[in-house]
Design an enzyme around this catalytic site. Structure first.
Site, PDB file in Angstrom:
ATOM      1  N   GLY A  47       2.501   1.544  10.706  1.00 27.71           N
ATOM      2  CA  GLY A  47       3.435   2.747  10.434  1.00 27.71           C
ATOM      3  C   GLY A  47       4.585   3.156  11.958  1.00 27.71           C
TER       4      GLY A  47
ATOM      5  CG  ASN B 147      -1.392   1.323   1.751  1.00 24.48           C
ATOM      6  OD1 ASN B 147      -1.386   2.204   0.631  1.00 24.48           O
ATOM      7  ND2 ASN B 147      -2.074   1.265   2.580  1.00 24.48           N
ATOM      8  CD1 TRP B 148       3.319   0.837  -2.903  1.00 26.66           C
ATOM      9  CD2 TRP B 148       3.362   1.797  -4.637  1.00 26.66           C
ATOM     10  NE1 TRP B 148       4.061   0.610  -3.562  1.00 26.66           N
ATOM     11  CE2 TRP B 148       3.845   1.217  -5.176  1.00 26.66           C
ATOM     12  CE3 TRP B 148       2.914   3.108  -6.070  1.00 26.66           C
ATOM     13  CZ2 TRP B 148       4.002   0.914  -6.659  1.00 26.66           C
ATOM     14  CZ3 TRP B 148       3.824   2.709  -6.815  1.00 26.66           C
ATOM     15  CH2 TRP B 148       4.272   1.308  -7.301  1.00 26.66           C
TER      16      TRP B 148
ATOM     17  N   GLY C 107       3.100  -1.539   4.492  1.00 26.55           N
ATOM     18  CA  GLY C 107       2.742   0.047   3.941  1.00 26.55           C
ATOM     19  C   GLY C 107       4.408   1.146   4.586  1.00 26.55           C
ATOM     20  N   GLY C 108       4.688   0.796   4.667  1.00 26.22           N
ATOM     21  CA  GLY C 108       6.038   1.837   4.486  1.00 26.22           C
ATOM     22  C   GLY C 108       7.296   1.570   3.858  1.00 26.22           C
TER      23      GLY C 108
HETATM   24  C1  PEP Z   1      -0.781  -0.231   5.776  1.00 30.92           C
HETATM   25  O1  PEP Z   1      -1.383   1.166   6.138  1.00 30.92           O
HETATM   26  O2  PEP Z   1      -1.651  -0.755   5.778  1.00 30.92           O
HETATM   27  C2  PEP Z   1       0.772  -0.286   6.963  1.00 30.92           C
HETATM   28  C3  PEP Z   1       0.372  -1.728   7.485  1.00 30.92           C
HETATM   29  O3  PEP Z   1       2.043   0.638   6.825  1.00 30.92           O
HETATM   30  P1  PEP Z   1       3.124   0.163   7.457  1.00 30.92           P
HETATM   31  O4  PEP Z   1       4.015  -1.428   6.940  1.00 30.92           O
HETATM   32  O5  PEP Z   1       4.101   1.408   7.144  1.00 30.92           O
HETATM   33  O6  PEP Z   1       3.228  -0.069   8.779  1.00 30.92           O
END
Ligand code: PEP
Length: 249
Positions: free
Chosen positions: A173, A10-11, A234-235
């Site tokens: 995050g 997920n960008w 995410g990140g």
């Molecule tokens: C997300 O937003 O779906 C997520 C899991 O973010 P991160 O990997 O940055 O915690």
């Protein structure tokens, strides 16, 4: 029953055309093996660019949200029909940022889920508890309620196009990850909710991703758990150096 691992990136609201194209090209090159199922979800404005790059590759194209209505007077919204026209195959719905920053509730999310499924899109339905809910011992209950409400009036046939992502809000995050044991326990409880709502066969078949600070160094331990079938990242999905090793864990 063996479930295929599914790793999705997920960008969020990152990248512009040039950097998105560079990332997509690197991922296409790095993930040719098709070892697992892969997806990237760029912002709406980047979908067309990324679609042209991932087309015909091992990587599916996802959107991060969509409108609850097919068309009409909905200023600022994006329709499922417009997404499909760009080659979008999957839509992420109910992400915690949509729930908590933009106040999307379960009934709105369910409306989107049903519309996406009606139009033949795959849905990644995100659920997860807040820190205070976990500390109050309510994590399973919160996830059960979000799963039940998100899937209200979804048929067994359409459930085959649903993936659940368990994303504890306190882990997104933040660099904090649920332990593999904690993740597995919630995944098992979500699986049993699916068993009660549908059937044991559906419970065994449904893919449940974990999301929340998944990184190259913690992915293998999470994926080793019986009920963890993939990751929503995410990140660490924003750079090939971190997403490729996660995807190929
Ligand atoms: C997300 O937003 O779906 C997520 C899991 O973010 P991160 O990997 O940055 O915690």
């Amino acid at each position: 029953m063996s479930r295929q691992y599914y790793i999705a990136g997920n960008w969020k609201m990152h990248k512009t055309k040039e950097s998105a194209a560079a990332l997509a090209k690197a991922l296409v090159a790095g993930l040719q093996d098709g070892k697992h199922k892969y997806l990237v979800a760029p912002s709406f404005t980047l979908l067309e660019t990324v679609a042209g790059i991932v087309k015909g590759s091992a990587i599916r194209l996802g959107a991060q949200n969509m409108a609850p209505e097919e068309q009409g007077a909905h200023t600022g919204e994006v329709s499922v029909l417009q997404l499909q026209e760009l080659g979008v195959q999957t839509v992420i719905l109910g992400h915690s940022e949509r729930r908590h920053i933009y106040h999307e509730d379960d009934s709105l999310i369910n409306k989107k889920v049903r519309l996406a499924l009606k139009q033949g899109l795959e849905v990644i339905l995100c659920v997860g508890e807040l820190l205070e809910e976990r500390e109050a011992g309510k994590a399973e209950k919160v996830c059960e309620e979000q799963v039940r409400a998100g899937l209200a009036e979804v048929s067994t046939a359409d459930l085959n196009n649903v993936v659940i992502a368990y994303e504890p809000v306190w882990a997104i995050g933040t660099g904090k990850t649920a332990t593999p044991e904690d993740a597995d326990a919630i995944h098992a409880s979500i699986r049993s909710v699916i068993g009660r709502l549908y059937s044991p066969q559906e419970a065994a078949a449904i893919i449940i991703q974990y999301g929340g600070s998944v990184k190259p160094d913690n992915v293998a331990a999470l994926m080793a758990k019986e009920n963890v079938d993939g990751a929503l990242v995410g990140g660490a999905s924003l750079k090939p150096e971190s997403f490729i090793p996660i995807a190929k864990f």
